[in-house]
Design a protein around this motif. Structure first.
Motif, PDB file in Angstrom:
ATOM      1  N   SER A  93     -10.933   6.723   1.644  1.00 36.42           N
ATOM      2  CA  SER A  93     -11.798   6.431   2.783  1.00 36.42           C
ATOM      3  C   SER A  93     -10.975   5.817   3.920  1.00 36.42           C
ATOM      4  O   SER A  93     -10.008   5.114   3.657  1.00 36.42           O
ATOM      5  CB  SER A  93     -12.919   5.475   2.362  1.00 36.42           C
ATOM      6  N   PRO A  94     -11.320   6.086   5.170  1.00 36.21           N
ATOM      7  CA  PRO A  94     -12.432   6.944   5.582  1.00 36.21           C
ATOM      8  C   PRO A  94     -12.174   8.416   5.227  1.00 36.21           C
ATOM      9  O   PRO A  94     -11.021   8.842   5.134  1.00 36.21           O
ATOM     10  CB  PRO A  94     -12.464   6.755   7.100  1.00 36.21           C
ATOM     11  N   PRO A 107      -3.540  11.430   6.772  1.00 36.11           N
ATOM     12  CA  PRO A 107      -3.318  10.372   5.777  1.00 36.11           C
ATOM     13  C   PRO A 107      -2.985  10.954   4.401  1.00 36.11           C
ATOM     14  O   PRO A 107      -3.380  12.072   4.093  1.00 36.11           O
ATOM     15  CB  PRO A 107      -4.664   9.656   5.731  1.00 36.11           C
ATOM     16  N   CYS A 108      -2.294  10.206   3.593  1.00 37.22           N
ATOM     17  CA  CYS A 108      -2.157  10.574   2.185  1.00 37.22           C
ATOM     18  C   CYS A 108      -3.453  10.201   1.486  1.00 37.22           C
ATOM     19  O   CYS A 108      -4.365   9.638   2.099  1.00 37.22           O
ATOM     20  CB  CYS A 108      -0.952   9.870   1.551  1.00 37.22           C
ATOM     21  N   GLY A 109      -3.532  10.493   0.206  1.00 38.79           N
ATOM     22  CA  GLY A 109      -4.777  10.232  -0.520  1.00 38.79           C
ATOM     23  C   GLY A 109      -4.936   8.780  -0.936  1.00 38.79           C
ATOM     24  O   GLY A 109      -5.900   8.427  -1.603  1.00 38.79           O
ATOM     25  N   GLY A 110      -3.993   7.940  -0.545  1.00 39.29           N
ATOM     26  CA  GLY A 110      -4.040   6.548  -1.001  1.00 39.29           C
ATOM     27  C   GLY A 110      -4.806   5.621  -0.087  1.00 39.29           C
ATOM     28  O   GLY A 110      -4.897   4.421  -0.353  1.00 39.29           O
ATOM     29  N   SER A 111      -5.381   6.163   0.969  1.00 35.94           N
ATOM     30  CA  SER A 111      -6.085   5.322   1.941  1.00 35.94           C
ATOM     31  C   SER A 111      -7.433   4.872   1.359  1.00 35.94           C
ATOM     32  O   SER A 111      -8.219   5.694   0.915  1.00 35.94           O
ATOM     33  CB  SER A 111      -6.284   6.154   3.219  1.00 35.94           C
ATOM     34  N   ARG A 112      -7.685   3.545   1.375  1.00 39.72           N
ATOM     35  CA  ARG A 112      -8.960   3.019   0.868  1.00 39.72           C
ATOM     36  C   ARG A 112      -9.534   2.053   1.886  1.00 39.72           C
ATOM     37  O   ARG A 112      -8.890   1.060   2.216  1.00 39.72           O
ATOM     38  CB  ARG A 112      -8.774   2.262  -0.457  1.00 39.72           C
ATOM     39  N   ASP A 113     -10.731   2.359   2.355  1.00 43.93           N
ATOM     40  CA  ASP A 113     -11.379   1.525   3.378  1.00 43.93           C
ATOM     41  C   ASP A 113     -10.443   1.310   4.570  1.00 43.93           C
ATOM     42  O   ASP A 113     -10.389   0.221   5.147  1.00 43.93           O
ATOM     43  CB  ASP A 113     -11.795   0.173   2.794  1.00 43.93           C
ATOM     44  N   GLY A 114      -9.677   2.331   4.884  1.00 47.40           N
ATOM     45  CA  GLY A 114      -8.790   2.240   6.047  1.00 47.40           C
ATOM     46  C   GLY A 114      -7.559   1.399   5.806  1.00 47.40           C
ATOM     47  O   GLY A 114      -6.856   1.052   6.758  1.00 47.40           O
ATOM     48  N   SER A 121      -8.181  13.807  -2.528  1.00 40.38           N
ATOM     49  CA  SER A 121      -8.540  12.466  -2.973  1.00 40.38           C
ATOM     50  C   SER A 121      -9.946  12.151  -2.454  1.00 40.38           C
ATOM     51  O   SER A 121     -10.109  11.485  -1.438  1.00 40.38           O
ATOM     52  CB  SER A 121      -7.493  11.489  -2.421  1.00 40.38           C
ATOM     53  N   PRO A 139       3.973   4.011   5.752  1.00 39.06           N
ATOM     54  CA  PRO A 139       5.186   3.876   4.938  1.00 39.06           C
ATOM     55  C   PRO A 139       5.795   5.229   4.549  1.00 39.06           C
ATOM     56  O   PRO A 139       6.996   5.339   4.364  1.00 39.06           O
ATOM     57  CB  PRO A 139       4.705   3.117   3.698  1.00 39.06           C
ATOM     58  N   LYS A 140       4.926   6.240   4.445  1.00 41.70           N
ATOM     59  CA  LYS A 140       5.427   7.561   4.078  1.00 41.70           C
ATOM     60  C   LYS A 140       5.785   8.392   5.313  1.00 41.70           C
ATOM     61  O   LYS A 140       6.252   9.518   5.185  1.00 41.70           O
ATOM     62  CB  LYS A 140       4.384   8.310   3.248  1.00 41.70           C
ATOM     63  N   GLU A 178      -2.196   2.364   0.686  1.00 44.49           N
ATOM     64  CA  GLU A 178      -2.053   2.234  -0.764  1.00 44.49           C
ATOM     65  C   GLU A 178      -0.935   1.259  -1.148  1.00 44.49           C
ATOM     66  O   GLU A 178      -0.911   0.742  -2.244  1.00 44.49           O
ATOM     67  CB  GLU A 178      -1.800   3.597  -1.416  1.00 44.49           C
ATOM     68  N   THR A 179      -0.012   1.007  -0.209  1.00 47.01           N
ATOM     69  CA  THR A 179       1.099   0.129  -0.553  1.00 47.01           C
ATOM     70  C   THR A 179       0.709  -1.345  -0.458  1.00 47.01           C
ATOM     71  O   THR A 179       1.388  -2.196  -1.012  1.00 47.01           O
ATOM     72  CB  THR A 179       2.303   0.351   0.384  1.00 47.01           C
ATOM     73  N   TRP A 230      -3.030   6.272   9.732  1.00 43.20           N
ATOM     74  CA  TRP A 230      -3.820   7.453  10.094  1.00 43.20           C
ATOM     75  C   TRP A 230      -5.277   7.123  10.359  1.00 43.20           C
ATOM     76  O   TRP A 230      -5.954   7.845  11.094  1.00 43.20           O
ATOM     77  CB  TRP A 230      -3.644   8.563   9.051  1.00 43.20           C
ATOM     78  N   THR A 231      -5.761   6.042   9.782  1.00 44.97           N
ATOM     79  CA  THR A 231      -7.109   5.590  10.144  1.00 44.97           C
ATOM     80  C   THR A 231      -7.091   5.076  11.575  1.00 44.97           C
ATOM     81  O   THR A 231      -7.997   5.347  12.366  1.00 44.97           O
ATOM     82  CB  THR A 231      -7.580   4.491   9.180  1.00 44.97           C
ATOM     83  N   MET A 236       3.853  10.014   7.258  1.00 38.08           N
ATOM     84  CA  MET A 236       3.110  11.274   7.216  1.00 38.08           C
ATOM     85  C   MET A 236       2.791  11.755   8.633  1.00 38.08           C
ATOM     86  O   MET A 236       2.328  10.979   9.463  1.00 38.08           O
ATOM     87  CB  MET A 236       1.782  11.077   6.469  1.00 38.08           C
TER      88      MET A 236
END
Lengths: 226, 251
Positions: free
Chosen positions: B152-153, A160-167, B148, A153-154, A170-171, A179-180, A156
């Protein structure tokens, strides 16, 4: 291909109200494949509009036509006869087709029957996914065939931005982090080193103008496209 | 070298406050918070529409802090500015005597109070760092980046952090972490053979709901031992809470 979705019926119906004779024009290419604006959908819409007009006690007539493509002048020309006498056209083509139809039959009002949503692929029967933003500067060689411009969405370009969680993004936790996907694809291929260089900012200059491109062979042959 | 850069190099452990500018035009509550922090924190990180929630512009808020004696580090996000606006605001800030910046991509607009706004992201944080360093006057700036460690990953995050450092990030500020274990992958990714991180890492920290203010002291020790050069404290912003927290840290 280009994906579109039909506009809410109430919006189309409201736009049609001022006119008595309308021609609903489907498009037989992309929007037919995504079951939004092909011949069948044009007939369905015309029937619905006809019913709504009868319920409201309005005298309206909805004819139907379907072109192979609304983005090609030779197909638009075949509509000449049917468009005769129509007070407005309802186009079920993508935004490009709607505009070309409006240009060809100006000053006849052309009403948009769909919202063009994306350039995408057919993931499964009845499921389409966005893949391309037509950004004019393709990075897919670098990013392992996964587009960060369309899928992040950004947008980039350097990771990745810092909002990535478990691949996930953040949105939306249902959405994959582009990026994953890029990382996993290149890691599996042993090509991660191609991500180490800093990618410079994209040029948005050309996007400030409507795009135009001509094929050199046609240019030579017909001295066309000045 | 900016004063903040010097302090980061010389002080054993830095204590910063992360402050969200006021959500409105009245500077008075902000100035009150600033007055209560002056002399008790080494600097304050001034957030920039954090969480995509509209607030007073970071440059103005930072200038007000500076007037009140709190050295500001100004956050600039790429979400709300294209490259012209980033350059223009960096110069605007410099004209007001601000030299220390944290350049970030920025939380996505749908997370905030204007979810239908057009997101900009003309540059990403790596490109923004590069823009700042190549700007006229850019060599006078001291720029950092966000990290951050709980994202993850982790490997693609580490790759991007290395790009940020290569593009001019001279310190990192992390999102809030609670344990040394959460900070460990970041420190490991940036540690040179000699054992020192490539650039100083300031660890974000905020007290949990049940935390005693004294937890700040323990966090400072634990995260310091894990390689953090300081803490960036965040709170909902009440001066009373800041007082308890800073007292617990011996400030």
């Amino acid at each position: 291909m280009i994906i579109a979705e039909r506009k809410p019926f109430a919006e189309i119906e409201a736009a049609c109200r001022p006119y008595r004779r309308l021609l609903v024009v489907g498009c037989g290419t992309c929007v037919a494949v995504c079951l939004t604006g092909g011949e069948k959908e044009a007939h369905v819409l015309a029937s619905q509009l006809d019913l709504a007009a009868q319920i409201a006690g309005r005298e309206q007539d909805f004819a139907v036509a379907c072109l192979e493509r609304q983005c090609d002048r030779e197909f638009l020309d075949t509509l000449e006869e049917q468009a005769e006498g129509a007070e407005a056209l309802v186009s079920l083509a993508c935004g490009a087709g709607i505009q070309f139809l409006a240009e060809r039959f100006a000053p006849l009002p052309v009403l948009a029957g769909v919202n063009t949503t994306m350039i995408g692929i057919n993931r499964q029967v009845g499921l389409w996914e966005e893949k391309c933003r037509a950004c004019r500067d393709c990075l897919l060689t670098l990013t392992g065939g996964v587009c960060p411009v369309s899928l992040c969405p950004k947008g980039m370009l350097n990771g990745p931005c810092g909002g990535s969680r478990d691949g996930r993004c953040e949105t939306d936790p249902e959405r994959d982090c582009a990026w994953t996907l890029i990382w996993n694809r290149l890691e599996a291929a042993g090509r991660l080193e191609q991500l180490t260089a800093v990618v410079p900012p994209r040029s948005h200059g050309p996007a400030g103008l409507p795009g135009r491109q001509s094929h050199p062979a046609y240019l030579r042959r017909y001295e066309a496209h000045d | 070298m900016t004063e903040f850069a010097r302090a980061l190099a010389e002080k054993e452990f830095m204590i910063l406050a992360r402050l969200d500018p006021p959500a409105g035009p009245d500077p008075a509550p902000w100035q009150e918070t600033a007055a209560s922090l002056a002399g008790r924190v080494d600097a304050a990180l001034v957030s920039d529409n954090r969480g995509a929630v509209t607030r007073m512009a970071a440059v103005t808020a930072a200038w007000l802090l500076q007037q009140a004696g709190v050295p500001p580090v100004v956050v600039f996000s790429c979400r709300d500015r294209n490259r012209l606006a980033l350059a223009a605001e960096l110069w605007a800030a410099q004209a007001l005597g601000l030299r220390d910046f944290l350049l970030v991509s920025g939380d996505y607009v749908t997370l905030g109070d204007q979810p239908e706004a057009k997101p900009v992201y003309d540059l990403d944080s790596v490109q923004a760092l590069d823009l700042a360093r190549n700007l006229d006057g850019g060599s006078d700036l001291f720029t950092g980046a966000a990290a951050s460690p709980t994202a993850s990953p982790w490997p693609p995050q580490a790759m991007k952090l290395r790009k940020k450092i290569s593009a001019g990030a001279r310190f990192l500020v992390t999102t809030p972490v609670h344990t040394a274990a959460e900070l460990a992958p970041l420190v490991a990714a940036l540690t040179l053979a000699g054992g020192r991180p490539l650039v100083p890492v300031l660890a974000g920290w905020e007290p949990g709901a049940e935390d005693d203010p004294a937890a700040a002291g323990a966090a400072a020790r634990e995260l310091g031992q894990a390689g953090a050069a300081g803490l960036v404290l965040s709170l909902s912003g009440e001066a009373g809470e800041w007082n308890a927290l800073l007292t617990a840290l011996g400030r």
